[in-house]
Design an enzyme around this catalytic site. Structure first.
Site, PDB file in Angstrom:
ATOM      1  N   SER A  52     -10.517  -1.292   6.372  1.00 32.92           N
ATOM      2  CA  SER A  52      -9.699  -0.346   5.108  1.00 32.92           C
ATOM      3  C   SER A  52      -8.842  -1.811   4.985  1.00 32.92           C
ATOM      4  O   SER A  52      -8.114  -2.085   3.533  1.00 32.92           O
ATOM      5  CB  SER A  52      -8.185   0.447   5.462  1.00 32.92           C
ATOM      6  OG  SER A  52      -9.244   1.641   6.277  1.00 32.92           O
ATOM      7  N   LYS A  86       0.750  -1.376  -0.027  1.00 32.17           N
ATOM      8  CA  LYS A  86       0.179  -0.086  -0.115  1.00 32.17           C
ATOM      9  C   LYS A  86       0.660   1.424  -0.061  1.00 32.17           C
ATOM     10  O   LYS A  86       1.812   1.105   0.604  1.00 32.17           O
ATOM     11  CB  LYS A  86      -1.119   0.047   1.413  1.00 32.17           C
ATOM     12  CG  LYS A  86      -2.127   0.831   1.474  1.00 32.17           C
ATOM     13  CD  LYS A  86      -3.001   0.411   2.249  1.00 32.17           C
ATOM     14  CE  LYS A  86      -3.661   1.478   2.741  1.00 32.17           C
ATOM     15  NZ  LYS A  86      -4.729   1.040   4.349  1.00 32.17           N
ATOM     16  N   SER A 110      -9.552   1.642   2.660  1.00 34.70           N
ATOM     17  CA  SER A 110      -8.603   2.029   2.159  1.00 34.70           C
ATOM     18  C   SER A 110      -7.324   1.749   1.532  1.00 34.70           C
ATOM     19  O   SER A 110      -6.898   2.046   0.904  1.00 34.70           O
ATOM     20  CB  SER A 110      -7.946   3.190   3.773  1.00 34.70           C
ATOM     21  OG  SER A 110      -7.149   2.696   4.237  1.00 34.70           O
TER      22      SER A 110
END
Length: 556
Positions: free
Chosen positions: A246, A149, A222
């Site tokens: 997330s 990420k 996210s």
């Protein structure tokens, strides 16, 4: 690059910022394009009239060879590691296949923020040389491609908080990356996340990431870029983070596996440059996202066995048994049909019925006891979480966004109410007291229902339309009480024409709004996952329960 610009599908345009901001974004896109040769570009007619479902285009477009398709489609991380160790494939061959597939996936769903194939090939070459010279792998992930990420630091790349102004150059791996690299993982890309890293819709200065199964729906957030890339089979294993859903939401929206541990089980050291005010009240967690339950177990085991607590004093020393230690007695499984706050949309109800039917089969009665589970004060928890996420009143977020001319996106505005203000020390202390009181009450509510694990929704529906993901109740609740959770795919997909039950009555105003979104939307083809949760710090027991359930639910 050639004469043609890298084509990328745009399903819904984003709000424009200032001219300076838009100009400063261009090098980010150019950096990715420079690593994608024009012979990997998909045909322009595909972008002129894109299909709703793009998930099968990499396998049918003709750009991937038979071997590349086999490598990227027929394996999870566990079997890929075994194949590389057995010299069925070289690490270089494997990473080349995933580099090409990730480049194709990016054109379809815009999932990448950084792409560094040269570094990956150098790393893979060294791994091949090591195996040839010593006859041994460097570790259990030798040659396995791993995506990561955007906000997580990796040496030689950059990271951000989800705003252009918060871009940093990183000269050191964060602890998680360092551990995985030492175990043999090969890093080749970073993936998109939302503005401020706090949405369930993956839109930022890098653009908007789409859902592979329906490009008019979000991939989640996210860790949305991870969900989309893995869903497109452009990655076999990824690292996400989770403070309100997330990891679990994007995994659910994209039909893959995702595991959110109890806080401080796996290391987050070096993943963020500076403090995240929300963690004054609710701690984030990091965890794996991938194609199989055993891969969730594999990454967790690799990280825990590296003794991260010796480097990160926040980590709680743990012995990982996971899937290797199934619960020996009859497993008590609670099923949550709704949380008393928002009734799930029809496909989720079908997925719950699917799970209940399998678990209640008389042939499983000696190993599984199915019970109804009533969630405790879900609406109250949702209100508290929404307030506790922004103890600074959102001032830092807004300043970071607007300082570069970046527009404040709709879901960022929704996160920060107009009346939000900076909390003082007493108010933060009071919030933590509220949280801890609720957690104590929740333990009592769980004990009274006498269950080992709870299976329920991971969102109010399948993936929502872009800019509409506002109802986190089924994930953020578990962050609030800090219980571990894992989401897993089901065979259920959203269908056109599905309707709520005739006797439906809204449980709240939010419940009514969720129905309106369903009635007015098109969710066709969206996958549906379910979530399983255990008690705080019972992560081993969560996997022990899954070891019992995996055959019943046909989990990979």
């Amino acid at each position: 690059m050639g004469s043609r610009s890298l084509p990328i599908i745009v399903a819904k345009p984003m709000i424009q910022g200032t001219a300076e901001y838009e100009a400063n974004r261009l090098p980010l896109f150019a950096a990715i394009s420079s690593n994608i040769p024009e012979e990997w570009y998909l045909p322009q007619e595909l972008f002129d009239n894109p299909p709703k479902n793009v998930s099968n285009i990499p396998s049918t477009c003709g750009l991937l060879s038979a071997e590349e398709l086999e490598i990227t489609e027929k394996h999870d991380a566990t079997s890929l590691a075994e194949a590389i160790a057995a010299r069925q494939y070289s690490a270089v061959t494997v990473i080349k296949a995933f580099i090409k597939r990730a480049a194709i996936a990016h054109q379809l769903v815009r999932c990448l923020t950084q792409f560094f194939p040269k570094d990956a090939l150098e790393q893979a070459t060294k791994l091949d040389e090591h195996l040839t010279t010593t006859g041994k792998t460097v570790g259990p992930l030798h040659g396995v491609p791993v995506s990561i990420k955007e906000h997580m630091a990796i040496a030689g790349q950059s990271s951000s908080f989800g705003e252009l102004s918060t871009t940093f150059s990183d000269d050191k791996d964060c602890l998680m990356v360092a551990i995985l690299r030492k175990a043999g993982a090969v890093f080749y890309c970073k993936t998109n996340q939302p503005q401020a890293i706090m949405h369930m819709d993956c839109s930022s200065h890098f653009g908007r990431t789409l859902n592979p199964y329906n490009i008019y729906l979000t991939c989640g957030g996210s860790s949305g870029g991870e969900g989309a890339l893995i869903g497109m089979k452009g990655s076999v294993l990824g690292v996400g983070s989770d403070i309100g859903g997330s990891i679990r939401a994007p995994a659910a929206y994209c039909g893959i596996y995702g595991y959110k541990p109890t806080s401080n089980m796996l290391p987050m050291q070096g993943m963020l440059r500076g403090a995240m005010p929300a963690e004054l009240n609710i701690l984030a967690a990091t965890g794996p996202m991938g194609r199989s339950l055993r891969d969730m177990n594999l990454m967790t085991r690799v990280v825990i066995e590296a003794d991260p607590f010796l480097v990160d004093p926040k980590i709680i020393p743990t012995v990982w048994k996971g899937l290797q230690d199934p619960i020996k007695r009859r497993l008590k499984v609670g099923i949550m049909e709704n949380d008393g706050f928002i009734e799930p949309q029809p496909p989720v109800k079908r997925a719950l019925a699917w799970a209940r039917k399998l678990l209640s089969d008389p042939k499983n009665s000696e190993i599984i006891e199915v019970k109804d589970f009533q969630q405790y004060k879900a609406e109250d928890a949702f209100r508290k979480v929404s307030r506790m996420f922004i103890p600074d009143g959102g001032a830092g977020i807004i300043e970071a966004i607007e300082s570069s001319g970046e527009p404040v996106l709709p879901l960022t505005r929704a996160l920060i109410p107009d009346n939000a203000k900076m909390s003082n020390a007493v108010e933060v202390s009071d919030m933590r007291f509220e949280r801890d009181t609720f957690r104590t009450e929740y333990v009592a509510a769980w004990n009274a229902q006498d269950v080992d694990v709870v299976i329920g929704p991971c969102y109010v529906g399948p993936a929502p339309a872009h800019d509409t993901a506002r109802y986190w109740t089924y994930t953020s609740f578990w962050n609030f009480v800090d219980h571990p959770g894992l989401v897993f795919p089901t065979p259920i997909k959203a269908e056109l024409g599905e309707k709520y039950a005739e006797d439906y009555k809204p449980l709240s105003e939010e419940c009514k709004q969720v129905k309106e979104l369903w009635d007015g939307g098109d969710f066709e083809g969206a996958p549906v996952n379910l979530q399983i949760n255990a008690r705080k710090y019972h992560d081993n027991q969560l996997f022990g329960a899954l070891a019992v359930l995996k055959d019943v639910l046909s989990l990979a």
